[in-house]
Design a protein around this motif. Sequence first.
Motif: not given
Lengths: 324, 324
Positions: A135-153
């Motif tokens: 439900g909450l849109p999340v974006v990760a920076i320089d950090r791998v989280m789980n599969q459905d969270i996009p990562v910017v690095a």
Amino acid sequence: MPKLEDVAKRAHLSKTTVSRVLNKRGYLSQKTIDKVYQAIEELDYHPNVVARQLYKNKTDLIGILLPTVANPFFGELTAALEDRLYQQGFKVLIGNSMNNPQKEADYLQQLLIKQVDGLIVGAHNQGIQQYRHQGLPVVAIDRVMNQDIPVVASDNYRGGQMATQRLIEHGACKIIHTNGPHDLATPAQRRRQAYEDVMHAHNLQPITYEVDFNVSTQVKDQVFRRIFEEHSNVEAIFASNDTDAVQIMQLASQYGRHVPEDLLVIGYDGTKMVRELVPQLTTVVQPIDKMARTAVEILQKRLHKEPTDKEYLLPVTLWESQTG
Amino acid sequence: MPKLEDVAKRAHLSKTTVSRVLNKRGYLSQKTIDKVYQAIEELDYHPNVVARQLYKNKTDLIGILLPTVANPFFGELTAALEDRLYQQGFKVLIGNSMNNPQKEADYLQQLLIKQVDGLIVGAHNQGIQQYRHQGLPVVAIDRVMNQDIPVVASDNYRGGQMATQRLIEHGACKIIHTNGPHDLATPAQRRRQAYEDVMHAHNLQPITYEVDFNVSTQVKDQVFRRIFEEHSNVEAIFASNDTDAVQIMQLASQYGRHVPEDLLVIGYDGTKMVRELVPQLTTVVQPIDKMARTAVEILQKRLHKEPTDKEYLLPVTLWESQTG
DNA sequence: TTGTATGCGTTATCAA
DNA sequence: TTGATAACGCATACAA
């Protein structure tokens, strides 16, 4: 605090009409509009943001969860993110979780609960698996989280290549690398991979020292000293970030080593601040601004339920200076 | 998103009872409590913070309005403030207004409106008179606003004294000072006063160059060059902050001056970051942590409608290093 | 062009 | 020990 109703009364109108004027919706006579604005003026009325948030079911707030804004990289990143988000009509809630997994978990639990419309995460604590919350849109920076969270690095692999190659070109063979714990899933681990690949390609032996990012200068000191004590013949160091690089250089002089004659050092991050304060430091520059723009862009896509890629790699550059 | 009512239905209870369990109010049978928690678990229910905020008429949010967290002083200050505020149960909304009076005004307008319970301001833009808005507790850091807003600042006068005296003791006579525009009402102006007082006490002529804090490195370059061109015999510079001090030292070398043999330089702020990256820089250290604690303390008093002093001056120390 | 009534999700008052 | 209902301040569907 005056509310809509007070304005309505004073202007001899209904709440609806006042609300319409405020939101510029529907047909309104100029006379009504004037009356409303006059009443607003007289009462010094300001709409209650929270009530609006409740009705609209959105807050226009974005949470930014990072280790600490006291670090130049995260400070500049936060500033860039805030800037972009502000331009898009968002305000920014920050959470600094350095050294405190409990705090990170707490922030998550609180922020996930409709307090923010979205979340940008770059915190480094381990063992937090809570990000699965839907439900909450999340974006990760320089950090791998789980599969459905996009990562910017930044392109860590390329950065690791560039640094290692440069050190080798400058004649170093005994090159040591520092990086975060290998069990922490972060794109920065690709720097290590690149370092090892380049070293092997030149028949050199890679040696990586692991240093927890979330740790005090004193503790890091212990680790860095071990480098000089266990490898007195070290010729170059490719550090995990610029502040570590500087700390290593200062330690080096205590061990009688001179940079760059005696020892080459290359850092990572290349923030404006560090390049201003220590311009002689050779370092891999992360495109902070571009990373911020991208993160916000991706977040917007998530907010609008548009599809996104899993990963966005942004190009690094080399600040070719004197230390390595 | 499940709401209270969904939990109530699932537990075969009323909203009231569920709310009571959540807030631990009134008498409840253990059986009811268990049922509620089970339903909450099953539905993955989380209370809606905004609805709560609306009812309670408070957000537990504090706004921090500063030039930019990319600057080490404000970065470390923000980190310290966030830390304290978090401990007191608040979350932090940031606004970076650097170079953008429009943005500062906008933040104010928005934050004053019940979006935050209180405000900590250290932004430097001129011509913003909006802080008079009643009702919102405000604390200023290193910035004079209007009479009923308490100010937390380092002891700028003492800092100016210490720096100037040290430069004189080290044999400098032609000492130049840089500071913000004299018409900007900030406690930092007291450094200038102290500098002038000490200079006069030694029969030396004070010369102050004014540099807008909110301005790019390039523009500052122009001003600092003028120092060397208009005063080729300058022996020491007491800079407005550490990054300016470093910039001046770098310029100095372009003019063939060597620090400290040829030219003494003392900075101001003494952040952890700068002392780590440029340990050789002599500088006046602001007690950032203490300032943050004090600001939060004062804010709490304001929130509880307790009286506060108008001004809180915190002691500075001198980082006695090599450049001055 | 303007007004009435309802709902957003929570907490609290009062009654049962 | 629990439940019905009003209130927080706003915005919209629907009515006039």
